[in-house]
Design a protein around this motif. Sequence first.
Motif, PDB file in Angstrom:
ATOM      1  N   ALA A 230      19.019  38.605  34.381  1.00 35.78           N
ATOM      2  CA  ALA A 230      20.246  38.313  33.641  1.00 35.78           C
ATOM      3  C   ALA A 230      21.445  39.126  34.122  1.00 35.78           C
ATOM      4  O   ALA A 230      22.587  38.749  33.851  1.00 35.78           O
ATOM      5  N   LEU A 490      19.768  36.958  28.675  1.00 34.79           N
ATOM      6  CA  LEU A 490      20.876  36.012  28.610  1.00 34.79           C
ATOM      7  C   LEU A 490      22.035  36.556  29.435  1.00 34.79           C
ATOM      8  O   LEU A 490      22.304  37.763  29.419  1.00 34.79           O
ATOM      9  N   ILE A 503      26.635  30.018  28.887  1.00 34.14           N
ATOM     10  CA  ILE A 503      25.615  30.920  28.342  1.00 34.14           C
ATOM     11  C   ILE A 503      24.301  30.554  29.017  1.00 34.14           C
ATOM     12  O   ILE A 503      23.829  29.424  28.891  1.00 34.14           O
ATOM     13  N   GLU A 504      23.715  31.495  29.748  1.00 33.04           N
ATOM     14  CA  GLU A 504      22.611  31.194  30.657  1.00 33.04           C
ATOM     15  C   GLU A 504      21.348  31.960  30.286  1.00 33.04           C
ATOM     16  O   GLU A 504      21.308  33.193  30.408  1.00 33.04           O
ATOM     17  N   PRO A 505      20.301  31.273  29.873  1.00 38.31           N
ATOM     18  CA  PRO A 505      19.026  31.954  29.612  1.00 38.31           C
ATOM     19  C   PRO A 505      18.272  32.238  30.909  1.00 38.31           C
ATOM     20  O   PRO A 505      18.355  31.466  31.865  1.00 38.31           O
TER      21      PRO A 505
END
Length: 794
Positions: A230, A490, A503-505
Amino acid sequence: MKCILKIRFLILFCLAVSFATAQTYTQTIRGRIIDADSKAEIIGANIVLLNSDTLIGSVTDVEGRFRLENVSVGRRAIKVTSIGYEEAVLNNIIVTSGKEVVLNIELREKVYTSEVVEITAEKDKTKANNDLATISARSFQAEETGRYAGSRGDPSKMVANYAGVSSGNDARNDIIVRGNSPLGVLWRLEGVDIPNPNHFSAQGATGGPISMLNNNVLGNSDFLTGAFPAEYGNKNAAVFDIKLRNGNNEKNEFTGQLGINGVELGAEGPISKKNGSSYLINYRYSTLEIFNKLGIRFGVSASPDYQDLSYKFHFPTKAGTFQLWGIGGVGKLQLLDSELKPGDWSYISKGEDLVFKSGMGATGISHLYFFNPKVSGKLSLSVSASDLDAYIDTLSPVDGSKFRDSKNKSTEGNAIANYTVTAKMNARHLFKVGATYQSIFFNAKSYTYYPEYGKYIYDLNVKNSNAGLIQSFIHWQWRPSDKLTVNTGLHFQDFLLNNTYAIEPRFGLKYKLSEKQNVSLGYGMHSQMQPVIYYFYDTYIPSTDSYYKSNRNLDLSKSHHLIAGYDINFAANFRFKLEGYYQYLYNIPVQKNWNSSFSMINVGNALEGIPLVDTLENNGTGENYGLEFTLEKFFSKHYYFLLTSSVYDSKYKGSNGVTHNTSYNAGYVLNVLGGYEMNLGKSKNRSLSFDLKYTLAGGNRYTPVDVSKSILYNEAIYNDDQAFTKKYKDYSRFDVKLSFKTNRKKTSQVVFVVVENIFNTANILREKYNVETHEMNREYQLGLFPYAGYRIEF
């Protein structure tokens, strides 16, 4: 009597020579042992030199430092143990008489310290230094960039030997990772994102002909090819996480080198021995330009003139550790038809003069502070800039006078502030959280003369524009047992120019089937901005003689990565690794007002730089999938080999809705590398090494030219509906390297000879339409290319 004296003198002389040739030189190995997660020092760790006739060992002090003295030169191994931590074995530590070996070793804490069975973690190059990277990540060392044939000391060319990585052009070091554009490669130095660190690179590109990253100053670094942790953002293809090593904090040492990359001088040493502070500086100047200034010509109309500088200052204090680092370079290339001499090669169209200037610089300061042994905070402040100044003059066929045909002058600057907190709760739980604000400054003026309008038309006309980028992340590592590691997190980013965000998991899992086998899974959503120049592109409207910025509201390009892997250490120093991946790309900019094959997926690897296209929208898609194989024998018993293979497919859709091959869809890549090192003499102070590399890959893809229309319009007209349907013959290249190393009492020296493409294979780079002959002219990749180099350390 005289005869006896002569005999005695002869005996003494022979003994002296024998002693001199048999003398074994030694050096010191020292360094620091720290926790792999918290980065805190480990006190009382035991370090032992392996495979030594005499027992040489040490125990770390209150600062985690150790020292092994009188270590014989050559390749050595050490073992590190500490209660509560996994045992580590480091092989192939290269010890020379000219420079001390200073190591920074990380140990991983055991989850269950009460178990009787000891876990031994032999230093594995397939594992990243970043413990939060679960899959598709590998560490590399400076020594590898110089060892592999054809790598030229360049990290980009070196990683092109890894599975999933290819290079579409011998003249540049842009890398294509799993079918993605080189624009998707993130360059990070000392934890900070930096501009493209290459000489003679176009604005917005990520590669170039010559790297500014000097392998003489590199520390242990990482290369990641998918599903990144992340903490990495704003790129969707790959990550170079580069570290500069600290200078020697006990003694002054110097390095000199002459080779294809330039003439280099390096120095390092203590600033204060008492405080342990140090400096490291390296300067390089173009070798070909030196010859040019001496009046030595090589039958070309130009030579690249460039220079670069790297430095790092390290200050450990009671208030934390402060570091000042930097990298920068400038270059100039003039391709002047007006000064072309008979017999010279020409790289420019007849009747044109091209002048290309570029520069890049990045510097920063960081402060690492431990609130307690398990919680630390790091503040990083940096500034960087990249500059391009290029123009083309056309020459009058009558009197040779010059007319400015086009010019591109642009500067992109960045000011970055980052703060990251790392908290190791216990052996099972680690948290890492960080936030970054990046202020982007942009100036640009790009124009071309259009006879139909009778004036210059601007592509870029930007003065003192600013934009902001916010990034933040949170990462949690969970180790329920020594066998299972789970990484989740995240990443958030927001481009403030047009308020586009994502928003990137992220997720990664690694499970130990046994001490020699692992399976891994990884998933990540990744987004990236478009090159800054696209947002400021000016579209000209002839009817009103006005401009507007048609790409200002472009969204972020996005992708999903899914990866599965298996690796096994099936014998001592042997490893096999298999990874399969699928990537879905969406929100890709394509042309809005008419159907075409154009997509930003294919932008980033052209010789001419990044093409400017107006009126784009985020409706394009793409997908990449493939299998990667790695079989490696780490260096032992005097030899090593590395075999990597990738089989993949890469497709996309433009605004025409048709599924095309991407320009990078070569289909497969095979690399075979190997080397043998032989010690010479009784004292083994000298060595002879022989390294080989063979690459076989699918040929470059291209779009065919409609010759009849090209004749009609007097310029190349491509069959857009057949985009990248054609393919050149397969690429094949064989490189060899021979090097000789010798150690003296206070110096070590290396002489090497390299021949790239030793069989002079004619690999096609591209075809260009010739408006004069109405034929397609082929341009080829690098032919037979021999060069040599020399290096001294003292």
